[in-house]
Scaffold this motif. Structure first.
Motif, PDB file in Angstrom:
ATOM      1  N   THR A   1      28.916  -2.232   6.892  1.00 36.27           N
ATOM      2  CA  THR A   1      28.485  -2.238   5.497  1.00 36.27           C
ATOM      3  C   THR A   1      27.595  -3.442   5.219  1.00 36.27           C
ATOM      4  O   THR A   1      28.035  -4.598   5.374  1.00 36.27           O
ATOM      5  N   PRO A   2      26.335  -3.206   4.804  1.00 32.78           N
ATOM      6  CA  PRO A   2      25.461  -4.315   4.415  1.00 32.78           C
ATOM      7  C   PRO A   2      25.690  -4.669   2.944  1.00 32.78           C
ATOM      8  O   PRO A   2      26.336  -3.913   2.218  1.00 32.78           O
ATOM      9  N   PRO A   3      25.176  -5.792   2.492  1.00 37.20           N
ATOM     10  CA  PRO A   3      25.303  -6.124   1.072  1.00 37.20           C
ATOM     11  C   PRO A   3      24.585  -5.081   0.198  1.00 37.20           C
ATOM     12  O   PRO A   3      23.533  -4.556   0.570  1.00 37.20           O
ATOM     13  N   ASN A   4      25.172  -4.751  -0.921  1.00 33.63           N
ATOM     14  CA  ASN A   4      24.539  -3.861  -1.908  1.00 33.63           C
ATOM     15  C   ASN A   4      24.073  -2.544  -1.297  1.00 33.63           C
ATOM     16  O   ASN A   4      22.933  -2.114  -1.496  1.00 33.63           O
ATOM     17  N   PHE A   5      24.947  -1.927  -0.533  1.00 33.15           N
ATOM     18  CA  PHE A   5      24.553  -0.689   0.144  1.00 33.15           C
ATOM     19  C   PHE A   5      24.281   0.429  -0.867  1.00 33.15           C
ATOM     20  O   PHE A   5      24.806   0.437  -1.983  1.00 33.15           O
ATOM     21  N   GLN A   6      23.456   1.409  -0.454  1.00 29.92           N
ATOM     22  CA  GLN A   6      22.973   2.459  -1.349  1.00 29.92           C
ATOM     23  C   GLN A   6      23.588   3.826  -1.065  1.00 29.92           C
ATOM     24  O   GLN A   6      23.230   4.809  -1.708  1.00 29.92           O
ATOM     25  N   GLY A   7      24.438   3.919  -0.131  1.00 23.10           N
ATOM     26  CA  GLY A   7      25.044   5.194   0.242  1.00 23.10           C
ATOM     27  C   GLY A   7      25.594   5.094   1.648  1.00 23.10           C
ATOM     28  O   GLY A   7      25.443   4.071   2.323  1.00 23.10           O
ATOM     29  N   THR A   8      26.245   6.150   2.091  1.00 28.66           N
ATOM     30  CA  THR A   8      26.892   6.149   3.406  1.00 28.66           C
ATOM     31  C   THR A   8      26.291   7.229   4.290  1.00 28.66           C
ATOM     32  O   THR A   8      26.114   8.376   3.855  1.00 28.66           O
ATOM     33  N   VAL A   9      25.982   6.856   5.517  1.00 31.23           N
ATOM     34  CA  VAL A   9      25.535   7.816   6.531  1.00 31.23           C
ATOM     35  C   VAL A   9      26.613   7.888   7.609  1.00 31.23           C
ATOM     36  O   VAL A   9      26.948   6.882   8.236  1.00 31.23           O
ATOM     37  N   ILE A  10      27.186   9.071   7.802  1.00 31.23           N
ATOM     38  CA  ILE A  10      28.158   9.305   8.870  1.00 31.23           C
ATOM     39  C   ILE A  10      27.382   9.696  10.129  1.00 31.23           C
ATOM     40  O   ILE A  10      26.536  10.595  10.092  1.00 31.23           O
ATOM     41  N   ILE A  11      27.659   9.017  11.224  1.00 32.43           N
ATOM     42  CA  ILE A  11      26.964   9.308  12.481  1.00 32.43           C
ATOM     43  C   ILE A  11      27.957   9.887  13.492  1.00 32.43           C
ATOM     44  O   ILE A  11      29.052   9.339  13.688  1.00 32.43           O
ATOM     45  N   VAL A  12      27.575  10.996  14.109  1.00 31.77           N
ATOM     46  CA  VAL A  12      28.304  11.548  15.242  1.00 31.77           C
ATOM     47  C   VAL A  12      27.318  11.733  16.385  1.00 31.77           C
ATOM     48  O   VAL A  12      26.137  12.004  16.147  1.00 31.77           O
ATOM     49  N   ALA A  13      27.786  11.584  17.609  1.00 33.78           N
ATOM     50  CA  ALA A  13      26.875  11.649  18.755  1.00 33.78           C
ATOM     51  C   ALA A  13      27.574  12.232  19.967  1.00 33.78           C
ATOM     52  O   ALA A  13      28.756  11.967  20.202  1.00 33.78           O
ATOM     53  N   ASP A  14      26.830  13.013  20.735  1.00 28.81           N
ATOM     54  CA  ASP A  14      27.379  13.577  21.966  1.00 28.81           C
ATOM     55  C   ASP A  14      27.921  12.480  22.877  1.00 28.81           C
ATOM     56  O   ASP A  14      28.955  12.650  23.529  1.00 28.81           O
ATOM     57  N   ALA A  15      27.208  11.360  22.951  1.00 30.79           N
ATOM     58  CA  ALA A  15      27.599  10.271  23.837  1.00 30.79           C
ATOM     59  C   ALA A  15      28.646   9.355  23.223  1.00 30.79           C
ATOM     60  O   ALA A  15      29.088   8.407  23.873  1.00 30.79           O
ATOM     61  N   GLY A  16      29.040   9.600  21.991  1.00 29.71           N
ATOM     62  CA  GLY A  16      30.031   8.774  21.329  1.00 29.71           C
ATOM     63  C   GLY A  16      29.408   7.679  20.488  1.00 29.71           C
ATOM     64  O   GLY A  16      28.223   7.365  20.603  1.00 29.71           O
ATOM     65  N   ARG A  17      30.217   7.084  19.629  1.00 35.22           N
ATOM     66  CA  ARG A  17      29.687   6.138  18.637  1.00 35.22           C
ATOM     67  C   ARG A  17      29.139   4.869  19.281  1.00 35.22           C
ATOM     68  O   ARG A  17      28.285   4.189  18.696  1.00 35.22           O
ATOM     69  N   ALA A  18      29.604   4.518  20.476  1.00 33.58           N
ATOM     70  CA  ALA A  18      29.118   3.308  21.129  1.00 33.58           C
ATOM     71  C   ALA A  18      27.643   3.400  21.479  1.00 33.58           C
ATOM     72  O   ALA A  18      27.009   2.378  21.759  1.00 33.58           O
ATOM     73  N   ASP A  19      27.081   4.594  21.424  1.00 34.89           N
ATOM     74  CA  ASP A  19      25.697   4.806  21.845  1.00 34.89           C
ATOM     75  C   ASP A  19      24.725   4.904  20.667  1.00 34.89           C
ATOM     76  O   ASP A  19      23.586   5.305  20.851  1.00 34.89           O
TER      77      ASP A  19
END
Length: 680
Positions: free
Chosen positions: A481-499
């Motif tokens: 979370t950055p300061p004064n965020f403007q919304g949330t983006v959920i990320i999913v990835a075949d290689a997993g979140r570490a990628d």
């Protein structure tokens, strides 16, 4: 465009600030931090599958069991074996072509033949026929298992020869994927291509045996009261599946072929491939049910004490006996359920000791206790044939799983068009959304979030989450979370979140909160052992991997939206598998997901069939019946009017995605899912 649309497009397409781009490596470490550990997903899928196997019914009379067994038999045949376009195959005529004779040995001859399991799919086989036939004689069907030698396997030939020398009619047919049918189009994991089209991939396996029995019983000397089926390993599994469902069989002898779905969920060596684990079977009938459904017909269960493949007697046999013995007892037929455990060699085999146990069973129930020539094995090693000698000509264009699926998918999906009126279109969407939810077996999870840690790096707050879904599934997530965020983006990835550190850095640079999660089968939620087989087992007990994953994503979206009312929640997917899950999640979760962007999405589900892919390649794609009603474009129509972006689409994807443009216009939107194609 709406504020949410503008927010999504700006956030996902803009260039990141240098500060956050430089910090991508630091974010990679944060995103890859272990949260649930390598065994959590494995233990959860084991427990979930075991808990969802249908239990044995409790009955106290033979009549009550007959009613139960008849209902199970009817449901399994209609809903699983012959589901969808496989129904006409069931009623097709059994065509048989006799292709000459080769010398057998003393007392029998060998006739070559081929028969149609279903229109266009010919099965090579040989019939062992006694030289002297008088009156009615027993018939024996011999499915083989996972042996590349197929019908030429020496232990199978030995059994067939011994039976023929004793006066029986014996069919040795080829199994799909083995022997002469050992070709890519017959690989068992490709039967799921038919499943995707809403046509039972199990049907060709079942019809292989059913048509083989048809031709045996058509022989003028066949005795319909003495019909046996026996096979090893995969052949043993075929034996119990077929015999439980086809009451023409009067004696069954599966050898090292199966265990209860509960047993196999906890014993990795027992997990079977597609035909052993067909979708929904365990929700209707466990292998315990199938064993009990043999009552009161004579049944011999053979297992090996030191089995180096699967179904070891020490754990596999007793649960089957515990289920079946009370049912045989209801008929007063306890002695008809028998078992034999092989100790020498005790490995995965159908060698002499096991064969002689089968011969003795035939003697007791087909010959009144006195088998012709006794129950000891008749030596015949010098009578075995080579695979070349047993070769049966087949048509060059013989059908296989892939060719059948290609023909079936050509005119799919059968999808109603969106009405031109906005109100009617909204109702159409609701109905189609419900249909999609039913096909993927979507669930509305009760999500409970547990924060397991937090820290601050370069002005970014990092939080680590465990998302518990109904107390059964755990999805790990890292929130940046950055300061004064403007919304949330959920990320999913075949290689997993570490990628996903690069994408996370860019989004943070635009002032967006990033929530990177690993739904089932991805990243830290990957099943640590035999993952494709557990995906099959999930489907067997009535779930769908695609539905589980998309439901988990949707649950996280609802949670994220509930924390910051008024802030947009959007979805970013990286990879073909994640893209499909994300599109389905967005289609089903209409309220809390304001848009979705996909990288690497296929343009059409048909591509997995056109590329002749197997179930382990992308388990989510082989959801039964999905393509029958929905392709990618039809799923996209349910996201309408929320924005969808496709990054670097293929030409096929452009064509397919453009089909949804008219639906956007019905809702008064000019949004084109392909209008923004610049890469992140």
């Amino acid at each position: 465009m709406t504020r949410f649309t503008v927010s999504l497009l700006l956030a996902l397409s803009a260039v990141s600030s240098p500060a956050f781009a430089a910090g991508a490596d630091a974010f990679k470490e944060l995103l890859g931090r272990p949260i649930i550990g390598p065994q959590q997903a494995f233990l959860e899928v084991q427990a979930w599958c075991a808990a969802h196997v249908v239990p044995m019914p409790v009955v106290d009379t033979a009549e009550a069991w007959e009613q139960e067994a008849s209902g199970i038999r009817r449901e399994v045949l209609e809903r699983i074996v012959f589901a969808g376009a496989a129904k006409p195959w069931r009623d097709a005529p059994c065509r048989v072509e006799w292709l000459g004779e080769i010398p057998g040995g003393p007392g029998y001859r060998i006739k070559k033949l081929r028969y149609e399991a279903l229109p266009g799919l010919w099965i090579p086989a040989v019939l062992y026929e006694p030289e002297t036939l008088s009156g009615k004689v027993p018939v024996v069907l011999n499915p083989n298992g996972h042996d590349a030698a197929g019908k030429a396997a020496d232990y199978k030939q030995t059994r067939c020869i011994n039976l023929a020398k004793r006066g029986m009619l014996v069919l040795n047919q080829e199994w799909l994927g083995m022997g002469q049918l050992n070709a890519p189009g017959y690989t068992h994991y490709r039967m799921n291509q038919l499943d995707l089209c809403g046509t039972s991939g199990l049907a060709p396996f079942f019809l292989n045996l059913s048509r083989g029995l048809d031709l045996l019983l058509a022989h003028p000397n066949a005795d319909p009261e003495r019909v046996a089926v026996t096979g090893l390993s995969g052949g043993g599994c075929q034996t119990i599946q077929f015999c439980a469902l086809d009451t023409r069989v009067t004696l069954a002898c599966p050898v090292a072929g199966y265990s209860s779905f509960v047993t196999r969920a906890m014993n990795l060596k027992d997990l079977g491939d597609s035909e052993q684990t067909p979708r929904d079977l365990a929700a209707l009938a466990d292998y315990t049910h199938l064993t009990a459904m043999m009552a009161p017909r004579p049944t011999l269960l053979i297992y090996n004490s030191k089995d180096n493949c699967c179904f070891e007697s020490g754990y596999a046999l007793q649960p089957l006996l515990d289920a079946a013995q009370p049912v045989f007892r209801l008929y007063g037929a306890e002695e008809r359920l028998r078992w034999h455990v092989n100790d020498d060699p005790g490995t995965h085999n159908y060698l002499q000791d096991n064969r002689e146990a089968f011969y003795a069973m035939l003697g007791d129930f087909f010959y009144g206790g006195s088998l012709p020539l006794g129950t000891g094995e008749i030596p015949c090693a010098d009578e075995l044939k080579s695979s070349g000698e047993l070769l049966v000509d087949l048509p060059e264009d013989n059908e296989n799983f892939n060719t059948l699926a290609l023909k079936r998918c050509k005119d799919l999906p059968n999808a109603p068009q969106c009405p031109g009126d906005k109100d009617a279109a909204a109702q159409w969407q609701r109905e189609r959304r419900a249909a999609l939810a039913g096909i993927v077996r979507a669930q509305t999870f009760d999500l409970r979030a547990e924060k397991t840690g937090q820290e601050t790096t370069s002005g970014i707050d990092a939080a680590y989450w465990k998302f518990s879904m109904d107390g059964a599934w755990t999805v790990p997530g890292v929130e940046l979370t950055p300061p004064n965020f403007q919304g949330t983006v959920i990320i999913v990835a075949d290689a997993g979140r570490a990628d996903v550190s690069g994408q996370a850095a860019r989004l943070l640079g635009r002032g967006m909160r990033v929530l990177a999660v690993d739904p089932f089968y991805f990243g830290e939620s990957a099943v640590s052992e035999k993952a494709p087989l557990y995906a099959l087992t999930l489907s067997a007990v009535g779930a769908r991997p695609l539905g589980l994953q998309s439901s988990q994503i949707a649950a996280v979206a609802r949670w994220a939206a509930g924390r910051e009312p008024g802030q947009p929640v959007t979805l970013l997917a990286l990879g073909e598998r994640s893209s499909l899950c994300a599109l389905v999640a967005a289609a089903l979760e209409e309220e809390f997901l304001q848009g979705v962007e996909v990288h690497g999405s296929p343009g059409s589900l048909k591509e997995v069939i056109e590329l002749n892919r197997e179930f382990p390649d992308c388990p989510e794609f082989f959801c039964f019946g999905l393509l029958e009603s929905f392709d990618i474009a039809q799923i996209l129509e349910l996201v309408t009017p929320r924005p969808v972006r496709m990054i670097n689409p293929s030409e096929r994807a452009k064509q397919e995605f453009a089909k949804a443009a008219e639906t956007y216009r019905v809702f008064g939107k000019d949004f084109d899912p392909l209008e923004q194609t610049d890469s992140l």
